[in-house]
Design a protein around this motif. Structure first.
Motif, mmCIF file in Angstrom:
data_model
loop_
_atom_site.group_PDB
_atom_site.id
_atom_site.type_symbol
_atom_site.label_atom_id
_atom_site.label_comp_id
_atom_site.label_asym_id
_atom_site.label_seq_id
_atom_site.Cartn_x
_atom_site.Cartn_y
_atom_site.Cartn_z
ATOM 1 N N SER A 153 0.831 -1.191 0.000
ATOM 2 C CA SER A 153 0.000 0.000 0.000
ATOM 3 C C SER A 153 0.877 1.257 0.000
ATOM 4 N N PHE A 154 0.442 2.257 -0.739
ATOM 5 C CA PHE A 154 1.139 3.537 -0.736
ATOM 6 C C PHE A 154 0.622 4.383 0.403
ATOM 7 N N LYS A 155 1.524 4.876 1.237
ATOM 8 C CA LYS A 155 1.162 5.740 2.349
ATOM 9 C C LYS A 155 1.611 7.157 2.009
ATOM 10 N N LEU A 156 0.646 8.062 1.970
ATOM 11 C CA LEU A 156 0.922 9.437 1.599
ATOM 12 C C LEU A 156 0.770 10.366 2.784
ATOM 13 N N GLN B 219 -7.876 8.888 -0.825
ATOM 14 C CA GLN B 219 -8.344 7.605 -0.317
ATOM 15 C C GLN B 219 -9.216 6.891 -1.345
ATOM 16 N N TYR C 73 -5.241 5.026 -1.759
ATOM 17 C CA TYR C 73 -4.055 5.333 -0.970
ATOM 18 C C TYR C 73 -4.375 5.429 0.515
ATOM 19 N N SER D 231 5.371 7.066 1.066
ATOM 20 C CA SER D 231 5.616 6.822 -0.356
ATOM 21 C C SER D 231 5.633 8.121 -1.148
#
Length: 113
Positions: free
Chosen positions: A2-5, A23, A27, A48
């Motif tokens: 998962s990409f965490k921003l 979201q 994300y 990320s």
């Protein structure tokens, strides 16, 4: 994976809107309205990418970008500077700080995707 921003904007309505858009694209988003709090999280968490508002009190967007670029775990992530001002000086300051890309507000879901 998962990409965490990281999303930072002192305007709560803009923060809520951007978080919802990101979201909806799948994300994981850490949304903060305080840039100083965000700086602390940059030291403790790996992201990320980041979306940072250009104009904030205390620690402005370029200051936070510079802080991210000096961090050991987030120094190479892509950083998007969010701005409602399409002016050359903001862009110059952003690039000097280490911004990867600029996006003008209001954000559009198509551009984020």
């Amino acid at each position: 994976m998962s990409f965490k921003l990281l999303l930072v904007d002192d305007n709560l309505e803009d923060l809520k809107t951007a978080k919802g858009m990101l979201q909806s694209l799948g994300y994981e988003v850490l949304a903060l309205s305080d840039s100083r709090q965000a700086a602390g999280r940059v030291d403790r968490e790996k992201f990320s990418g980041a979306f940072i508002d250009a104009h904030m009190p205390e620690l402005d967007g370029c200051g936070l970008v510079g802080y991210i670029r000096k961090s050991s775990s987030n120094n190479s992530i892509p950083i998007v500077l969010l701005t409602g001002h399409d002016d050359v000086e903001t862009m110059r300051a952003g690039f000097r700080a280490g911004v990867t890309f600029f996006m003008c507000k209001p954000l559009e879901i198509d551009r984020l995707a």
